[in-house]
Write a protein that holds these residues in place. Sequence first.
Motif, PDB file in Angstrom:
ATOM      1  N   GLY A  98      32.612  12.506  59.714  1.00  0.00           N
ATOM      2  CA  GLY A  98      32.979  13.103  58.427  1.00  0.00           C
ATOM      3  C   GLY A  98      32.155  14.315  58.042  1.00  0.00           C
ATOM      4  N   VAL A  99      31.240  14.739  58.894  1.00  0.00           N
ATOM      5  CA  VAL A  99      30.373  15.859  58.494  1.00  0.00           C
ATOM      6  C   VAL A  99      30.845  17.183  59.090  1.00  0.00           C
ATOM      7  CG1 VAL A  99      28.404  14.286  58.392  1.00  0.00           C
ATOM      8  CG2 VAL A  99      28.731  15.703  60.424  1.00  0.00           C
ATOM      9  N   TYR A 100      30.582  18.253  58.357  1.00  0.00           N
ATOM     10  CA  TYR A 100      30.636  19.571  58.969  1.00  0.00           C
ATOM     11  C   TYR A 100      29.542  19.592  60.028  1.00  0.00           C
ATOM     12  CZ  TYR A 100      33.078  21.452  54.777  1.00  0.00           C
ATOM     13  OH  TYR A 100      33.947  21.720  53.765  1.00  0.00           O
TER      14      TYR A 100
ATOM     15  N   ILE B  43      25.185  23.234  51.013  1.00  0.00           N
ATOM     16  CA  ILE B  43      26.573  23.081  51.413  1.00  0.00           C
ATOM     17  C   ILE B  43      27.104  21.727  50.970  1.00  0.00           C
ATOM     18  CG2 ILE B  43      25.960  22.203  53.718  1.00  0.00           C
ATOM     19  CD1 ILE B  43      28.359  23.824  54.809  1.00  0.00           C
ATOM     20  N   GLY B  44      28.380  21.723  50.571  1.00  0.00           N
ATOM     21  CA  GLY B  44      29.019  20.488  50.118  1.00  0.00           C
ATOM     22  C   GLY B  44      29.442  19.645  51.295  1.00  0.00           C
ATOM     23  N   ASN B  45      28.502  18.938  51.874  1.00  0.00           N
ATOM     24  CA  ASN B  45      28.706  18.187  53.122  1.00  0.00           C
ATOM     25  C   ASN B  45      28.230  16.753  52.877  1.00  0.00           C
ATOM     26  OD1 ASN B  45      29.196  17.653  55.828  1.00  0.00           O
ATOM     27  ND2 ASN B  45      27.531  18.916  56.617  1.00  0.00           N
ATOM     28  N   LYS B 296      36.326  17.286  49.963  1.00  0.00           N
ATOM     29  CA  LYS B 296      35.588  17.152  48.713  1.00  0.00           C
ATOM     30  C   LYS B 296      35.998  15.856  48.011  1.00  0.00           C
ATOM     31  CE  LYS B 296      34.166  21.054  50.163  1.00  0.00           C
ATOM     32  NZ  LYS B 296      32.865  21.105  50.855  1.00  0.00           N
ATOM     33  N   GLY B 300      34.936  13.187  50.805  1.00  0.00           N
ATOM     34  CA  GLY B 300      33.974  14.027  51.514  1.00  0.00           C
ATOM     35  C   GLY B 300      34.194  14.056  53.011  1.00  0.00           C
TER      36      GLY B 300
END
Lengths: 478, 478
Positions: A98-100, B43-45, B296, B300
């Motif tokens: 689920g992570v970048y 970062i939105g991670n 998001k 997420g």
Amino acid sequence: MNKRVTQTSYAVRGRVLDASMRIQARMADGHKYPFDQIIALNIGNPQALEQPPLTFNRQVLSLCMYPQLLDTAPPGLFDPEAVERARKYVKCTSGGMGVYTNSQGMQSVREEVAAFIAQRDGHPARADRVFLTNGASEGVKLLMQCMLREMADGHADGMLTPIPQYPLYSATLTLLGGRLVPYHLVEGRNWGVSIEELRESLAVARDDDGVCVRGICIINPGNPTGSVLTEEQIADIIRLAVEENLVVIADEVYQANVWQQERPFVSFKKVACDLGYTAEPGDHRLQLVSFHSTSKGYMGECGVRGGYMELHGISDDIKAQLYKLASLSLCSNTAGQVMMGLMVNPPKEGDKSHALFAKERDAILDSMFRRAKLLSDALNTLEGVSCNSVDGALYAFPTITLSKKARDIAKERGIPADEYYCLEMLERAGIIFVPGSGFGQAHGTYHFRTTFLPPENKFPIMLERIKAGHASFMKDHA
Amino acid sequence: MNKRVTQTSYAVRGRVLDASMRIQARMADGHKYPFDQIIALNIGNPQALEQPPLTFNRQVLSLCMYPQLLDTAPPGLFDPEAVERARKYVKCTSGGMGVYTNSQGMQSVREEVAAFIAQRDGHPARADRVFLTNGASEGVKLLMQCMLREMADGHADGMLTPIPQYPLYSATLTLLGGRLVPYHLVEGRNWGVSIEELRESLAVARDDDGVCVRGICIINPGNPTGSVLTEEQIADIIRLAVEENLVVIADEVYQANVWQQERPFVSFKKVACDLGYTAEPGDHRLQLVSFHSTSKGYMGECGVRGGYMELHGISDDIKAQLYKLASLSLCSNTAGQVMMGLMVNPPKEGDKSHALFAKERDAILDSMFRRAKLLSDALNTLEGVSCNSVDGALYAFPTITLSKKARDIAKERGIPADEYYCLEMLERAGIIFVPGSGFGQAHGTYHFRTTFLPPENKFPIMLERIKAGHASFMKDHA
């Protein structure tokens, strides 16, 4: 609307496919056709045609997606080596699927890719030169976006591109305002590359058209041609690229699809290193970028969109620009990244999981081998059709002689004659071919591209329908 | 190299992140820093910062990846409703996760998206107007590539873009040779949109700069601002867009991240339909494209790269061009497509799987709610720092007053003063902020963007480090 966008065309999903969707809708409404089902030979989408995915790969991905299974699955449900591998991928992303990830892709998968390349070529490869991408297409677009400059003064940057070619290249060139500089593959020599032809195309583009030719694209094994280049041809291309300062774009996504022994697949990277272009730091004599994908080979994992590109002799500055462009999309999808790791690092001899893996792999490759031959043989029995042997990749690209009558009707309708043929084959036989005009072909010749991906037990009926449909077309257009 | 590429910048993964990687490498080599670990607030991670994925979603994806489990998994290992849902997704692709889907995405997922939109807005939505993409970013790039024309005569197409903005927009504009037409959000009014400001920006761009302004981009809830627009503001923007013939790009990826009650999220689509712009066939008075993402909200799920865009009032011709562009990448990845289906169609009340789903979702949202407040309160205690309440999204964007000394040092180093501040906070506190200059800000003001995504139990130490690092910076630059 942007004119470059409207001018772009992409034949693999063009008018013939649209027509097939209309027919499918009409069939659902009860309309009768001389077939009960359309057979899609337009696209290399193996799993849509019943090719099964490999058990080991899918077990690993399944475990990565729901890591609780690593501890809770009862013994026997998953191969313990799949569990071990999944544990590694989940751990290395520090957060799982689920992570970048890093915009270049997970470090551990890039290391697997580098090890694969080094093993394949017998020359070193580095993880920091590898980018993981959503399929190979995304990498091609990133690279070309960096390479091709916007020229204010009406001049254009161009790229030597084979004719016929996979239309991703023509489309991307159009979108970027670049010039497609064609070089014709030689149908009479198994669709091989002629260096004289390359030199001539280059001279014409530079001297007559004022194009600044930045690179050369090669698809090997060939799409749509089904050809495989010899090592000598590759060496000649590399020498030319060095001499003429051309970036080499080596599309090698079909490297595991080779259907004869005389010309095994050899990578551009290997030949380059053998020739001494080893890309030591600061050595940019040869700039080469190679592409690979999870979508082809024996896995056919198209939907997960896994791909990589390897940079060779590319400066750190350009790499930094590529990294920045990649970071705009944050990262490629994690399932595709893991699938790439699995592709380049499959179960090895001695592993417990190897037997099943090898059995599944060989069943697919052996069957593809037979189907490639079955199809090209059948095509060669058709009146007015002639087909090179399918030496590699997933396609045949036969030439077809079309009568004046057929050409006149097509002209009246304002479509290329080979598109007319393909539309008729769709109506008559329920077969989707892609017209050669979507890939490019020598002036006055007509071709179509076809895969050989339907399962073997469907081959008799498929070949029957092709023969009958073709015969009826030829009769009506005599 | 292409100049547009070299001119492009993307702050979220810029110099501060590069510096953090160097520090991490030095820490691994034994260098001492006043912290034992870097905290990434750039970062939105969420899942990289310990936010767990939702069990139901991951069970479904796990089953889709290895469909043998649908029949062989022992009872109790998977939720029966997850099994049922996975069966549906595998079946509807006719071949499972390994196939290229329709280039717009799986029909069944697009139907789930349309049902979600219709339910959310109380107005109809159509699956054939939905495109599934690799994250929302890919959709934004596709759309802008269609919209912005290459102008031969030196004139440029432009797009009204908020300042501050998420740098995907500025970067994509630069890459496409389009002009960023800035409109400043009003920090003193919770980063709201001022229609007067919009009109003025439009007039300046058109009359003084000769820009052909094609559209307006709005990010709501706001990135980096953390703002949420009122329904009235949205209605005003829509009226302006109709009047001025601007395509509305509504980036609504944070719609499930709203941290106050006064201004709930309302979609542009809903307000548009309420105003009578219902986009009946042939009605193109309002052209609106809305974006959403799996990355998001409370899921997420960044790594699976799931996203959609919905076209509203967009002609079939333009849709056909978008489809063609999408087909160049063949399709978005199947895991992302399935995750999007799960996001818009979660377990419902009455379903057996609902209790666990709701518990997991609420735990995440409740904690985010608390963390948003904790962070903005803490920022407001810092000397020279002032922060609006975080009304939505995953970010705070406080303003900071920097001394002449700090500004002079930054100037000497040739970097923006807020970047200097962020680099110092990295060195002193091990905290990664993103400089406001990467998003744009009013001339002479300085900001930084920070997420509030670390787990709550790490908040005390994180806030402590921010306070200490900031105090030491202010002391040294008094």
